[in-house]
Scaffold this motif. Structure first.
Motif, PDB file in Angstrom:
ATOM      1  N   GLY A 294       8.081 -12.036  -3.066  1.00 13.73           N
ATOM      2  CA  GLY A 294       6.859 -12.394  -4.120  1.00 13.73           C
ATOM      3  C   GLY A 294       5.282 -12.266  -4.151  1.00 13.73           C
ATOM      4  O   GLY A 294       4.549 -11.843  -2.994  1.00 13.73           O
ATOM      5  N   PRO A 295       5.141 -12.633  -4.703  1.00 11.11           N
ATOM      6  CA  PRO A 295       3.258 -12.190  -4.902  1.00 11.11           C
ATOM      7  C   PRO A 295       3.208 -13.723  -3.863  1.00 11.11           C
ATOM      8  O   PRO A 295       3.550 -14.583  -3.839  1.00 11.11           O
ATOM      9  N   VAL A 296       1.439 -13.358  -3.691  1.00  9.32           N
ATOM     10  CA  VAL A 296       1.048 -13.640  -1.946  1.00  9.32           C
ATOM     11  C   VAL A 296       0.528 -15.264  -2.906  1.00  9.32           C
ATOM     12  O   VAL A 296      -0.840 -14.616  -4.046  1.00  9.32           O
TER      13      VAL A 296
ATOM     14  N   ASN B 297      -7.729 -13.721   1.599  1.00  9.69           N
ATOM     15  CA  ASN B 297      -6.421 -14.008   1.880  1.00  9.69           C
ATOM     16  C   ASN B 297      -5.568 -12.775   2.995  1.00  9.69           C
ATOM     17  O   ASN B 297      -5.092 -11.833   1.786  1.00  9.69           O
ATOM     18  N   PRO B 298      -5.520 -12.489   3.867  1.00  8.99           N
ATOM     19  CA  PRO B 298      -4.718 -11.038   4.753  1.00  8.99           C
ATOM     20  C   PRO B 298      -3.918 -10.825   4.000  1.00  8.99           C
ATOM     21  O   PRO B 298      -3.426  -9.817   3.547  1.00  8.99           O
ATOM     22  N   LEU B 299      -2.920 -11.844   3.819  1.00  6.39           N
ATOM     23  CA  LEU B 299      -1.391 -11.516   3.053  1.00  6.39           C
ATOM     24  C   LEU B 299      -1.498 -10.869   1.775  1.00  6.39           C
ATOM     25  O   LEU B 299      -0.770 -10.405   1.396  1.00  6.39           O
ATOM     26  N   TYR B 300      -1.867 -11.829   1.257  1.00  4.85           N
ATOM     27  CA  TYR B 300      -2.784 -11.392  -0.266  1.00  4.85           C
ATOM     28  C   TYR B 300      -3.102 -10.015   0.246  1.00  4.85           C
ATOM     29  O   TYR B 300      -3.007  -8.496  -0.807  1.00  4.85           O
ATOM     30  N   ARG B 301      -3.962  -9.263   0.792  1.00  4.08           N
ATOM     31  CA  ARG B 301      -4.914  -8.110   0.448  1.00  4.08           C
ATOM     32  C   ARG B 301      -2.774  -6.946   1.298  1.00  4.08           C
ATOM     33  O   ARG B 301      -3.317  -5.637   0.839  1.00  4.08           O
ATOM     34  N   ILE B 302      -2.122  -7.231   2.493  1.00  2.00           N
ATOM     35  CA  ILE B 302      -1.466  -6.844   2.896  1.00  2.00           C
ATOM     36  C   ILE B 302      -0.653  -6.799   1.698  1.00  2.00           C
ATOM     37  O   ILE B 302      -0.283  -5.102   1.450  1.00  2.00           O
ATOM     38  N   ASP B 303      -0.506  -7.354   1.172  1.00  2.00           N
ATOM     39  CA  ASP B 303       1.243  -7.172  -0.107  1.00  2.00           C
ATOM     40  C   ASP B 303      -0.027  -6.052  -1.237  1.00  2.00           C
ATOM     41  O   ASP B 303       0.990  -5.614  -1.710  1.00  2.00           O
ATOM     42  N   ARG B 304      -1.266  -6.302  -1.668  1.00  3.90           N
ATOM     43  CA  ARG B 304      -1.488  -5.590  -2.535  1.00  3.90           C
ATOM     44  C   ARG B 304      -2.087  -3.872  -1.852  1.00  3.90           C
ATOM     45  O   ARG B 304      -1.906  -3.443  -2.719  1.00  3.90           O
TER      46      ARG B 304
ATOM     47  N   ILE C 197      -9.597   0.393   4.965  1.00  4.31           N
ATOM     48  CA  ILE C 197     -10.852  -0.915   4.136  1.00  4.31           C
ATOM     49  C   ILE C 197      -9.872  -2.277   3.605  1.00  4.31           C
ATOM     50  O   ILE C 197     -10.848  -3.062   4.196  1.00  4.31           O
ATOM     51  N   TYR C 198      -9.089  -2.147   2.857  1.00  3.55           N
ATOM     52  CA  TYR C 198      -8.421  -2.769   2.334  1.00  3.55           C
ATOM     53  C   TYR C 198      -7.810  -3.940   3.437  1.00  3.55           C
ATOM     54  O   TYR C 198      -8.006  -5.990   3.447  1.00  3.55           O
ATOM     55  N   LEU C 199      -7.469  -3.473   4.182  1.00  2.00           N
ATOM     56  CA  LEU C 199      -6.682  -4.369   5.278  1.00  2.00           C
ATOM     57  C   LEU C 199      -7.894  -4.745   6.446  1.00  2.00           C
ATOM     58  O   LEU C 199      -6.887  -5.959   6.712  1.00  2.00           O
ATOM     59  N   ARG C 200      -8.723  -4.508   6.571  1.00  2.00           N
ATOM     60  CA  ARG C 200      -9.737  -4.708   7.007  1.00  2.00           C
ATOM     61  C   ARG C 200     -10.625  -5.853   6.224  1.00  2.00           C
ATOM     62  O   ARG C 200     -11.092  -6.395   7.289  1.00  2.00           O
ATOM     63  N   GLY C 201     -10.247  -5.880   5.258  1.00  2.00           N
ATOM     64  CA  GLY C 201     -11.198  -7.233   4.613  1.00  2.00           C
ATOM     65  C   GLY C 201     -13.008  -7.272   4.519  1.00  2.00           C
ATOM     66  O   GLY C 201     -13.487  -5.596   4.808  1.00  2.00           O
TER      67      GLY C 201
END
Length: 137
Positions: A37-39, A46-53, A99-103
């Protein structure tokens, strides 16, 4: 349909990317002891948020792109034209994902990440217009 083999491979690459991101998102949450579910916090730092998004972005972009690709094949858009559009979209989605995963600043909303997402949407728009034009001919 044989003439569209290159476009078909591109669509399959997009689908594979989406599935790989789903596995990455789920396993990352599991290893972190988080529920599906949502992070939270919903923050680009937040890396988990970026992975999820990035996974959700890939899912959101897939349907509106794949449907016109299939329609383009049905109405006879040129195989080379379609392949260029498909692989341009694949390339944009891959760079967006990296790009998104790198942060960092490039991954924050309103920067490089957003430019890439909008670029993918513009390729989708061109695909829709080309497909519509071919359908009217």
């Amino acid at each position: 349909m044989e003439a569209y083999w290159l476009s078909t491979l591109g669509v399959l690459a997009l689908c594979l990317l989406s599935v790989a991101l789903a596995v990455h998102s789920g396993s990352s949450k599991g290893f972190a002891g988080k529920l599906s579910g949502p992070v939270i916090p919903a923050d680009d730092d937040n890396p988990l948020y970026r992975i999820d998004r990035v996974h959700m972005n890939s899912v959101e972009a897939l349907g509106p792109f794949v449907v016109p690709v299939v329609l383009a094949m049905m109405v006879g858009v040129g195989p080379l034209t379609l392949a260029v559009l498909v692989w341009a979209h694949v390339a944009i989605r891959l760079v967006h994902m990296i790009i998104y995963l790198r942060g960092g600043n490039a991954a924050k909303g309103g920067s490089v990440r957003t430019i890439l997402y909008v670029s993918g949407a513009l390729v989708t728009l061109v695909l829709i217009l080309v497909t519509g034009w071919a359908a009217l001919r």
